[in-house]
Design a protein around this motif. Structure first.
Motif, PDB file in Angstrom:
ATOM      1  N   PRO A  49     -18.247 -52.961  34.552  1.00 37.56           N
ATOM      2  CA  PRO A  49     -17.953 -52.143  35.738  1.00 37.56           C
ATOM      3  C   PRO A  49     -17.875 -52.998  36.996  1.00 37.56           C
ATOM      4  O   PRO A  49     -18.549 -54.032  37.113  1.00 37.56           O
ATOM      5  N   LEU A  50     -17.073 -52.563  37.947  1.00 36.43           N
ATOM      6  CA  LEU A  50     -16.854 -53.334  39.168  1.00 36.43           C
ATOM      7  C   LEU A  50     -18.163 -53.641  39.887  1.00 36.43           C
ATOM      8  O   LEU A  50     -18.377 -54.754  40.367  1.00 36.43           O
ATOM      9  N   GLY A  51     -19.038 -52.659  39.968  1.00 34.25           N
ATOM     10  CA  GLY A  51     -20.287 -52.849  40.684  1.00 34.25           C
ATOM     11  C   GLY A  51     -21.241 -53.835  40.043  1.00 34.25           C
ATOM     12  O   GLY A  51     -22.198 -54.283  40.679  1.00 34.25           O
ATOM     13  N   GLU A  52     -20.997 -54.193  38.777  1.00 31.23           N
ATOM     14  CA  GLU A  52     -21.847 -55.157  38.086  1.00 31.23           C
ATOM     15  C   GLU A  52     -21.240 -56.553  38.066  1.00 31.23           C
ATOM     16  O   GLU A  52     -21.808 -57.464  37.478  1.00 31.23           O
ATOM     17  N   GLN A  53     -20.099 -56.710  38.685  1.00 29.34           N
ATOM     18  CA  GLN A  53     -19.456 -58.019  38.758  1.00 29.34           C
ATOM     19  C   GLN A  53     -19.873 -58.743  40.033  1.00 29.34           C
ATOM     20  O   GLN A  53     -20.425 -58.140  40.961  1.00 29.34           O
ATOM     21  N   SER A  54     -19.604 -60.044  40.097  1.00 31.02           N
ATOM     22  CA  SER A  54     -19.998 -60.830  41.265  1.00 31.02           C
ATOM     23  C   SER A  54     -18.929 -61.855  41.600  1.00 31.02           C
ATOM     24  O   SER A  54     -18.065 -62.176  40.777  1.00 31.02           O
ATOM     25  N   THR A  55     -18.995 -62.345  42.819  1.00 33.64           N
ATOM     26  CA  THR A  55     -18.127 -63.434  43.249  1.00 33.64           C
ATOM     27  C   THR A  55     -18.928 -64.314  44.190  1.00 33.64           C
ATOM     28  O   THR A  55     -19.844 -63.835  44.879  1.00 33.64           O
ATOM     29  N   ALA A  56     -18.610 -65.598  44.200  1.00 32.91           N
ATOM     30  CA  ALA A  56     -19.355 -66.553  45.025  1.00 32.91           C
ATOM     31  C   ALA A  56     -18.418 -67.230  46.016  1.00 32.91           C
ATOM     32  O   ALA A  56     -17.281 -67.577  45.689  1.00 32.91           O
ATOM     33  N   LEU A  57     -18.892 -67.381  47.244  1.00 38.54           N
ATOM     34  CA  LEU A  57     -18.154 -68.079  48.281  1.00 38.54           C
ATOM     35  C   LEU A  57     -18.793 -69.450  48.499  1.00 38.54           C
ATOM     36  O   LEU A  57     -19.963 -69.661  48.221  1.00 38.54           O
ATOM     37  N   ASN A  58     -18.000 -70.376  49.034  1.00 35.32           N
ATOM     38  CA  ASN A  58     -18.502 -71.715  49.366  1.00 35.32           C
ATOM     39  C   ASN A  58     -19.222 -72.356  48.181  1.00 35.32           C
ATOM     40  O   ASN A  58     -20.380 -72.763  48.275  1.00 35.32           O
ATOM     41  N   VAL A  59     -18.529 -72.417  47.068  1.00 29.23           N
ATOM     42  CA  VAL A  59     -19.143 -72.938  45.849  1.00 29.23           C
ATOM     43  C   VAL A  59     -19.098 -74.464  45.818  1.00 29.23           C
ATOM     44  O   VAL A  59     -18.242 -75.102  46.442  1.00 29.23           O
ATOM     45  N   SER A  60     -20.025 -75.034  45.077  1.00 27.69           N
ATOM     46  CA  SER A  60     -20.058 -76.473  44.887  1.00 27.69           C
ATOM     47  C   SER A  60     -18.886 -76.905  44.013  1.00 27.69           C
ATOM     48  O   SER A  60     -18.493 -76.196  43.087  1.00 27.69           O
ATOM     49  N   ARG A  61     -18.310 -78.065  44.301  1.00 26.50           N
ATOM     50  CA  ARG A  61     -17.155 -78.552  43.555  1.00 26.50           C
ATOM     51  C   ARG A  61     -17.448 -79.807  42.747  1.00 26.50           C
ATOM     52  O   ARG A  61     -16.572 -80.320  42.051  1.00 26.50           O
ATOM     53  N   SER A  62     -18.664 -80.301  42.866  1.00 28.68           N
ATOM     54  CA  SER A  62     -19.058 -81.465  42.083  1.00 28.68           C
ATOM     55  C   SER A  62     -20.580 -81.542  42.052  1.00 28.68           C
ATOM     56  O   SER A  62     -21.241 -81.220  43.044  1.00 28.68           O
TER      57      SER A  62
END
Length: 262
Positions: A49-62
């Motif tokens: 469900p949409l409400g159980e999903q997540s997204t991350a901003l400013n993620v580490s790239r290395s």
């Protein structure tokens, strides 16, 4: 020997400006909007469900700190190229694009005061809308910073906030409103286009952020239409993102849980 080149007709100018708008948006926020639409469709058709999903901003790239720092700074720098392009195109008639859209420092005190006021006007209801969206399951869990706690984390987050503010306010407000005005769009359609663009490239976060950012877009676009100054909008957006990015880690875990933040 000089050649007399006839001035382009009004119709030719409108065609050029229309193509120019599509190119600038295709290289920047319009591209983000299309990816965001695809993302929300993918989320809605997923088993979770949409409400159980997540997204991350400013993620580490290395995992290597200095390599990660290099990637972060390069990402910020290259994200500002469309801003430079928009300003360059707006100055094609010989006028200063910075002064034309009010991105200058002529009124620092007033711009700061208005910017902080707009941030407060938008920020508090926006947080409530996010919490409400999380509660009813129409907004994904947004992790505002995925960076490790390093000496350069806070400066990079502040630079990222400033980059977001410049990109969105210069392109989605200053540049777009100026070009749509030249194309003789009505004020209502100009404001609506700017607001819908802003909302659409936040769709990947869910429908709550879409609505919240569209409302923010109406307020910011209407302010620009009346005042022709984008600097207070840059200040407001920077404040909002700095609070979200840097302040995120400072909020106690139990408060974040109560607000629907992870």
């Amino acid at each position: 020997m000089t050649l007399d080149v006839p001035a382009p007709s009004a119709a030719a100018l409108r065609q050029r400006w229309t193509a120019e708008v599509w190119i600038v948006l295709g290289l920047s926020l319009g591209q983000s909007a299309l990816y965001s639409v695809v993302s929300i469709v993918a989320r809605l058709t997923a088993l979770t469900p949409l409400g159980e999903q997540s997204t991350a901003l400013n993620v580490s790239r290395s995992p290597r700190p200095y390599v990660d720092l290099t990637y972060q700074l390069l990402g910020i720098a290259f994200a500002l190229v469309p801003v430079a392009l928009a300003l360059y195109l707006l100055s094609a008639d010989g006028r200063s694009a910075v002064r034309r859209i009010g991105l200058d420092g002529r009124r620092p005190g007033r711009d700061l005061a208005v910017g902080v006021g707009l941030a407060a006007l938008i920020g508090l209801p926006g947080l409530g809308l996010y919490a409400f969206g999380r509660a009813i399951g129409i907004t994904v869990d947004v992790q505002a910073s995925g960076l490790d706690a390093l000496w350069w984390t806070v400066p990079v987050l502040v630079l990222s906030a400033l980059q977001n503010a410049l990109l969105e306010e210069v392109v989605a407000v200053g540049y777009l409103m100026e070009r749509l005005d030249s194309l003789r769009w009505s004020p209502v359609l100009m404001v609506a286009a700017s607001a819908l663009l802003r909302g659409s490239y936040h769709l990947y976060q869910g429908f709550g952020p879409f609505v919240g950012n569209a409302v923010m877009g109406v307020v910011f676009a209407e302010y620009y239409r009346r005042r022709r100054r984008v600097m207070p909008l840059v200040v407001a957006h920077t404040v909002l993102d700095v609070v979200a990015f840097v302040g995120y880690a400072l909020v106690p875990a139990e408060w974040r849980s109560a607000l629907g933040l992870s």
